[in-house]
Design an enzyme around this catalytic site. Structure first.
Site, mmCIF file in Angstrom:
data_model
loop_
_atom_site.group_PDB
_atom_site.id
_atom_site.type_symbol
_atom_site.label_atom_id
_atom_site.label_comp_id
_atom_site.label_asym_id
_atom_site.label_seq_id
_atom_site.Cartn_x
_atom_site.Cartn_y
_atom_site.Cartn_z
ATOM 1 N N GLU A 1 11.472 -39.980 -63.195
ATOM 2 C CA GLU A 1 11.274 -41.363 -62.744
ATOM 3 C C GLU A 1 9.830 -41.614 -62.323
ATOM 4 O O GLU A 1 9.388 -41.196 -61.253
ATOM 5 C CB GLU A 1 12.221 -41.694 -61.588
ATOM 6 C CG GLU A 1 13.686 -41.605 -61.947
ATOM 7 C CD GLU A 1 14.112 -42.623 -62.990
ATOM 8 O OE1 GLU A 1 13.514 -43.724 -63.045
ATOM 9 O OE2 GLU A 1 15.041 -42.314 -63.755
ATOM 10 N N GLU B 1 14.529 -46.287 -53.798
ATOM 11 C CA GLU B 1 14.197 -45.909 -55.172
ATOM 12 C C GLU B 1 15.137 -44.818 -55.683
ATOM 13 O O GLU B 1 15.533 -44.841 -56.853
ATOM 14 C CB GLU B 1 12.743 -45.454 -55.277
ATOM 15 C CG GLU B 1 12.312 -45.148 -56.705
ATOM 16 C CD GLU B 1 12.445 -46.332 -57.651
ATOM 17 O OE1 GLU B 1 13.031 -46.152 -58.747
ATOM 18 O OE2 GLU B 1 11.976 -47.433 -57.320
ATOM 19 N N GLU C 1 20.608 -46.740 -62.204
ATOM 20 C CA GLU C 1 20.123 -46.820 -63.580
ATOM 21 C C GLU C 1 20.660 -45.676 -64.429
ATOM 22 O O GLU C 1 21.032 -45.879 -65.591
ATOM 23 C CB GLU C 1 18.596 -46.835 -63.599
ATOM 24 C CG GLU C 1 18.012 -48.127 -63.072
ATOM 25 C CD GLU C 1 16.494 -48.147 -63.094
ATOM 26 O OE1 GLU C 1 15.870 -47.098 -63.347
ATOM 27 O OE2 GLU C 1 15.932 -49.236 -62.863
#
Length: 130
Positions: A37, A78, A85
Site C-alpha cells: 500500500e 489507512e 479495499e
C-alpha cells in the site's frame, strides 16, 4: 472437537501463546500493508516526520499526546481502509458500483483523519504562537 468454518484454533486458547501468535499476525499485517500500500507508506513517512516535529511544537505533555494521537489515527484509518479495499477486491475485481462506493467511503474516512490531524496541528501551533 470439530473444526467449523467460523472457528479459529487460537481464539479458544488463552495465555501467552495466544498473545504471541496475535503479535505475529499483527507484524504480518504491518509487513503486508507496508509492502503493498503506497498510501500507507506515504502516511507513515508523514507521521514519522511529524512525530519528530511534535517534540518542538508541543509545549506540554498533553499537547504532545494530542499531536501524537492524531498521527496514530491516520495510520489506523489507512490500515482499516486497506482492509476494506482488499476484501472488496477479493469479492470482485470487475467494476461494481457498490464496491466502488465502499472503497470511496473508506477513502473518505482517511480524508477525515487527515483533515482532523491538520486542524489539531494548526490549532496547537496557533495557540502556542499567541
Amino acid at each position: 472437537m470439530t473444526h467449523t468454518p467460523n472457528s479459529n484454533s487460537f481464539k479458544s486458547k488463552a495465555g501467552i501463546k495466544r498473545i504471541f501468535k496475535a503479535g505475529q499476525y499483527s507484524m504480518q499485517g504491518f509487513r503486508a500493508v507496508f509492502k503493498t500500500e503506497h498510501a500507507f507508506r506515504q502516511e507513515l513517512t508523514l507521521s514519522l516526520v511529524l512525530f519528530v516535529l511534535s517534540f518542538f511544537v508541543a509545549h506540554n505533555i498533553l499537547q504532545w499526546l494530542i499531536l501524537f494521537t492524531s498521527l496514530i489515527i491516520i495510520l489506523i484509518t489507512e490500515l482499516l481502509n486497506s482492509c476494506i479495499e482488499t476484501l472488496a477486491d477479493l469479492i470482485t475485481t470487475e467494476f461494481n458500483p457498490l464496491v466502488g462506493k465502499t472503497k470511496d467511503m473508506g477513502s473518505a474516512a482517511v480524508f477525515l483523519s487527515l483533515a482532523l490531524c491538520a486542524v489539531i496541528w494548526l490549532t496547537i501551533i496557533v495557540v502556542n504562537l499567541s
